[in-house]
Design a protein around this motif. Structure first.
Motif, PDB file in Angstrom:
ATOM      1  N   TYR A  30     -31.842 -38.336  47.145  1.00  9.71           N
ATOM      2  CA  TYR A  30     -31.256 -38.283  48.479  1.00  9.71           C
ATOM      3  C   TYR A  30     -31.660 -39.539  49.239  1.00  9.71           C
ATOM      4  O   TYR A  30     -32.617 -40.223  48.908  1.00  9.71           O
ATOM      5  CB  TYR A  30     -31.684 -37.043  49.258  1.00  9.71           C
ATOM      6  N   ARG A  31     -30.887 -39.830  50.253  1.00  9.46           N
ATOM      7  CA  ARG A  31     -31.238 -40.873  51.214  1.00  9.46           C
ATOM      8  C   ARG A  31     -31.198 -40.232  52.588  1.00  9.46           C
ATOM      9  O   ARG A  31     -30.248 -39.538  52.937  1.00  9.46           O
ATOM     10  CB  ARG A  31     -30.273 -42.047  51.143  1.00  9.46           C
ATOM     11  N   LEU A  32     -32.247 -40.469  53.363  1.00 12.35           N
ATOM     12  CA  LEU A  32     -32.337 -39.961  54.730  1.00 12.35           C
ATOM     13  C   LEU A  32     -32.337 -41.141  55.687  1.00 12.35           C
ATOM     14  O   LEU A  32     -33.205 -42.011  55.608  1.00 12.35           O
ATOM     15  CB  LEU A  32     -33.611 -39.133  54.922  1.00 12.35           C
ATOM     16  N   TYR A  33     -31.341 -41.174  56.544  1.00 12.80           N
ATOM     17  CA  TYR A  33     -31.248 -42.185  57.594  1.00 12.80           C
ATOM     18  C   TYR A  33     -31.739 -41.541  58.879  1.00 12.80           C
ATOM     19  O   TYR A  33     -31.304 -40.447  59.233  1.00 12.80           O
ATOM     20  CB  TYR A  33     -29.798 -42.628  57.794  1.00 12.80           C
ATOM     21  N   LYS A  34     -32.666 -42.203  59.592  1.00  7.47           N
ATOM     22  CA  LYS A  34     -33.193 -41.666  60.846  1.00  7.47           C
ATOM     23  C   LYS A  34     -33.003 -42.698  61.939  1.00  7.47           C
ATOM     24  O   LYS A  34     -33.285 -43.878  61.751  1.00  7.47           O
ATOM     25  CB  LYS A  34     -34.679 -41.336  60.703  1.00  7.47           C
ATOM     26  N   SER A  35     -32.546 -42.230  63.106  1.00 14.66           N
ATOM     27  CA  SER A  35     -32.417 -43.138  64.243  1.00 14.66           C
ATOM     28  C   SER A  35     -33.774 -43.289  64.911  1.00 14.66           C
ATOM     29  O   SER A  35     -34.697 -42.515  64.649  1.00 14.66           O
ATOM     30  CB  SER A  35     -31.380 -42.613  65.244  1.00 14.66           C
ATOM     31  N   SER A  36     -33.868 -44.241  65.792  1.00 14.48           N
ATOM     32  CA  SER A  36     -35.128 -44.443  66.505  1.00 14.48           C
ATOM     33  C   SER A  36     -35.275 -43.435  67.645  1.00 14.48           C
ATOM     34  O   SER A  36     -36.361 -43.241  68.169  1.00 14.48           O
ATOM     35  CB  SER A  36     -35.216 -45.872  67.040  1.00 14.48           C
ATOM     36  N   ILE A  63     -34.767 -36.776  67.204  1.00 10.64           N
ATOM     37  CA  ILE A  63     -33.755 -36.117  66.378  1.00 10.64           C
ATOM     38  C   ILE A  63     -33.389 -34.778  66.997  1.00 10.64           C
ATOM     39  O   ILE A  63     -34.206 -33.864  67.074  1.00 10.64           O
ATOM     40  CB  ILE A  63     -34.272 -35.936  64.934  1.00 10.64           C
ATOM     41  N   LYS A  64     -32.149 -34.693  67.476  1.00  7.97           N
ATOM     42  CA  LYS A  64     -31.648 -33.457  68.064  1.00  7.97           C
ATOM     43  C   LYS A  64     -30.662 -32.765  67.124  1.00  7.97           C
ATOM     44  O   LYS A  64     -30.431 -31.570  67.245  1.00  7.97           O
ATOM     45  CB  LYS A  64     -30.982 -33.746  69.399  1.00  7.97           C
ATOM     46  N   ALA A  65     -30.058 -33.544  66.243  1.00  7.41           N
ATOM     47  CA  ALA A  65     -29.077 -32.971  65.319  1.00  7.41           C
ATOM     48  C   ALA A  65     -29.155 -33.708  63.983  1.00  7.41           C
ATOM     49  O   ALA A  65     -29.319 -34.927  63.947  1.00  7.41           O
ATOM     50  CB  ALA A  65     -27.674 -33.090  65.896  1.00  7.41           C
ATOM     51  N   LEU A  66     -29.049 -32.951  62.910  1.00  9.08           N
ATOM     52  CA  LEU A  66     -29.065 -33.496  61.555  1.00  9.08           C
ATOM     53  C   LEU A  66     -27.690 -33.296  60.934  1.00  9.08           C
ATOM     54  O   LEU A  66     -27.134 -32.194  60.985  1.00  9.08           O
ATOM     55  CB  LEU A  66     -30.115 -32.776  60.699  1.00  9.08           C
ATOM     56  N   LEU A  67     -27.141 -34.351  60.372  1.00 10.59           N
ATOM     57  CA  LEU A  67     -25.878 -34.273  59.645  1.00 10.59           C
ATOM     58  C   LEU A  67     -26.196 -34.315  58.160  1.00 10.59           C
ATOM     59  O   LEU A  67     -26.921 -35.194  57.703  1.00 10.59           O
ATOM     60  CB  LEU A  67     -24.971 -35.457  60.007  1.00 10.59           C
ATOM     61  N   ILE A  68     -25.692 -33.346  57.414  1.00 13.89           N
ATOM     62  CA  ILE A  68     -25.808 -33.386  55.948  1.00 13.89           C
ATOM     63  C   ILE A  68     -24.468 -33.869  55.435  1.00 13.89           C
ATOM     64  O   ILE A  68     -23.438 -33.217  55.644  1.00 13.89           O
ATOM     65  CB  ILE A  68     -26.177 -32.011  55.371  1.00 13.89           C
ATOM     66  N   TYR A  69     -24.484 -35.033  54.809  1.00 14.24           N
ATOM     67  CA  TYR A  69     -23.259 -35.735  54.418  1.00 14.24           C
ATOM     68  C   TYR A  69     -23.126 -35.727  52.900  1.00 14.24           C
ATOM     69  O   TYR A  69     -23.942 -36.320  52.203  1.00 14.24           O
ATOM     70  CB  TYR A  69     -23.330 -37.174  54.946  1.00 14.24           C
ATOM     71  N   PHE A  70     -22.117 -35.020  52.395  1.00 14.47           N
ATOM     72  CA  PHE A  70     -21.825 -35.014  50.963  1.00 14.47           C
ATOM     73  C   PHE A  70     -20.711 -36.012  50.711  1.00 14.47           C
ATOM     74  O   PHE A  70     -19.581 -35.810  51.163  1.00 14.47           O
ATOM     75  CB  PHE A  70     -21.419 -33.615  50.501  1.00 14.47           C
ATOM     76  N   HIS A  71     -21.027 -37.071  50.001  1.00 10.36           N
ATOM     77  CA  HIS A  71     -20.046 -38.126  49.766  1.00 10.36           C
ATOM     78  C   HIS A  71     -18.989 -37.714  48.752  1.00 10.36           C
ATOM     79  O   HIS A  71     -19.107 -36.694  48.070  1.00 10.36           O
ATOM     80  CB  HIS A  71     -20.743 -39.413  49.316  1.00 10.36           C
ATOM     81  N   ALA A  72     -17.950 -38.538  48.630  1.00  9.93           N
ATOM     82  CA  ALA A  72     -16.862 -38.300  47.682  1.00  9.93           C
ATOM     83  C   ALA A  72     -17.296 -38.650  46.256  1.00  9.93           C
ATOM     84  O   ALA A  72     -18.360 -39.239  46.047  1.00  9.93           O
ATOM     85  CB  ALA A  72     -15.650 -39.123  48.078  1.00  9.93           C
ATOM     86  N   ASN A  73     -16.486 -38.312  45.302  1.00 10.56           N
ATOM     87  CA  ASN A  73     -16.798 -38.475  43.886  1.00 10.56           C
ATOM     88  C   ASN A  73     -17.124 -39.915  43.500  1.00 10.56           C
ATOM     89  O   ASN A  73     -17.990 -40.154  42.686  1.00 10.56           O
ATOM     90  CB  ASN A  73     -15.616 -37.966  43.050  1.00 10.56           C
ATOM     91  N   ALA A  74     -16.436 -40.876  44.054  1.00 10.35           N
ATOM     92  CA  ALA A  74     -16.615 -42.270  43.639  1.00 10.35           C
ATOM     93  C   ALA A  74     -17.635 -43.018  44.492  1.00 10.35           C
ATOM     94  O   ALA A  74     -17.712 -44.234  44.443  1.00 10.35           O
ATOM     95  CB  ALA A  74     -15.278 -42.994  43.679  1.00 10.35           C
ATOM     96  N   GLU A  75     -18.434 -42.310  45.282  1.00 11.94           N
ATOM     97  CA  GLU A  75     -19.402 -42.950  46.169  1.00 11.94           C
ATOM     98  C   GLU A  75     -20.826 -42.599  45.762  1.00 11.94           C
ATOM     99  O   GLU A  75     -21.056 -41.766  44.893  1.00 11.94           O
ATOM    100  CB  GLU A  75     -19.176 -42.484  47.607  1.00 11.94           C
ATOM    101  N   ILE A 114     -29.246 -38.476  59.264  1.00 10.13           N
ATOM    102  CA  ILE A 114     -28.193 -38.182  58.301  1.00 10.13           C
ATOM    103  C   ILE A 114     -28.848 -38.043  56.941  1.00 10.13           C
ATOM    104  O   ILE A 114     -29.479 -38.983  56.445  1.00 10.13           O
ATOM    105  CB  ILE A 114     -27.114 -39.282  58.256  1.00 10.13           C
ATOM    106  N   LEU A 115     -28.718 -36.863  56.365  1.00 11.48           N
ATOM    107  CA  LEU A 115     -29.236 -36.607  55.023  1.00 11.48           C
ATOM    108  C   LEU A 115     -28.063 -36.662  54.064  1.00 11.48           C
ATOM    109  O   LEU A 115     -27.090 -35.926  54.222  1.00 11.48           O
ATOM    110  CB  LEU A 115     -29.903 -35.230  54.951  1.00 11.48           C
ATOM    111  N   CYS A 116     -28.165 -37.540  53.075  1.00 13.85           N
ATOM    112  CA  CYS A 116     -27.101 -37.698  52.100  1.00 13.85           C
ATOM    113  C   CYS A 116     -27.654 -37.363  50.711  1.00 13.85           C
ATOM    114  O   CYS A 116     -28.219 -38.229  50.035  1.00 13.85           O
ATOM    115  CB  CYS A 116     -26.552 -39.119  52.151  1.00 13.85           C
ATOM    116  N   PRO A 117     -27.523 -36.097  50.289  1.00 13.27           N
ATOM    117  CA  PRO A 117     -28.009 -35.725  48.964  1.00 13.27           C
ATOM    118  C   PRO A 117     -27.053 -36.201  47.878  1.00 13.27           C
ATOM    119  O   PRO A 117     -25.864 -36.384  48.130  1.00 13.27           O
ATOM    120  CB  PRO A 117     -28.050 -34.193  49.024  1.00 13.27           C
ATOM    121  N   GLU A 118     -27.590 -36.401  46.716  1.00 16.15           N
ATOM    122  CA  GLU A 118     -26.784 -36.846  45.574  1.00 16.15           C
ATOM    123  C   GLU A 118     -26.435 -35.684  44.662  1.00 16.15           C
ATOM    124  O   GLU A 118     -27.085 -34.644  44.675  1.00 16.15           O
ATOM    125  CB  GLU A 118     -27.546 -37.897  44.755  1.00 16.15           C
TER     126      GLU A 118
END
Length: 119
Positions: A60-66, A69-81, A101-105
């Motif tokens: 996974y990759r976790l992006y954090k703003s400075s 954190i009030k809201a977390l987005l879990i982002y599932f990318h498309a097949n070719a990403e 933004i949490l982007c699990p693989e």
């Protein structure tokens, strides 16, 4: 008929597909449905790591703003990403109010273990 006889004789992936529980279990279907890309974790203003799933470690990759954190987005990318392809869009999500933004693989993508499947 002749096709069933040909399949029963063990002709390649078609035979394996005929024996599988469903079409989605076939290696032939998986080889067309998935194009797993590989990459390594990297350093940056994000956190690259893994978490233990049922039988594999998934990246996974976790992006954090400075900001706080009030809201977390879990982002599932498309097949070719990959989770690493999100870098250019992260600021747009931060601008919408997400603090992280949490982007699990998926299995077999990036630095995840395993093989992709439709199950």
């Amino acid at each position: 008929g002749p096709y069933k006889d040909w399949v029963d004789q063990g002709h390649g992936d078609l035979s394996a597909m005929a024996r599988s529980k469903s079409l989605w279990d076939s290696e032939l279907v998986a080889s067309v449905a998935f194009r797993p890309q590989r990459c390594r974790p990297s350093k940056g203003p994000w956190i690259d790591s893994t978490f233990e799933a049922k039988d594999v470690n998934l990246a996974y990759r976790l992006y954090k703003s400075s900001a706080s954190i009030k809201a977390l987005l879990i982002y599932f990318h498309a097949n070719a990403e990959l989770c690493t392809d999100l870098e250019g869009d992260v600021q747009k999500f931060f601008d919408c109010g997400f603090g992280a933004i949490l982007c699990p693989e998926f299995r077999g993508y990036a630095w995840s273990e395993g093989t992709p499947s439709l199950r």
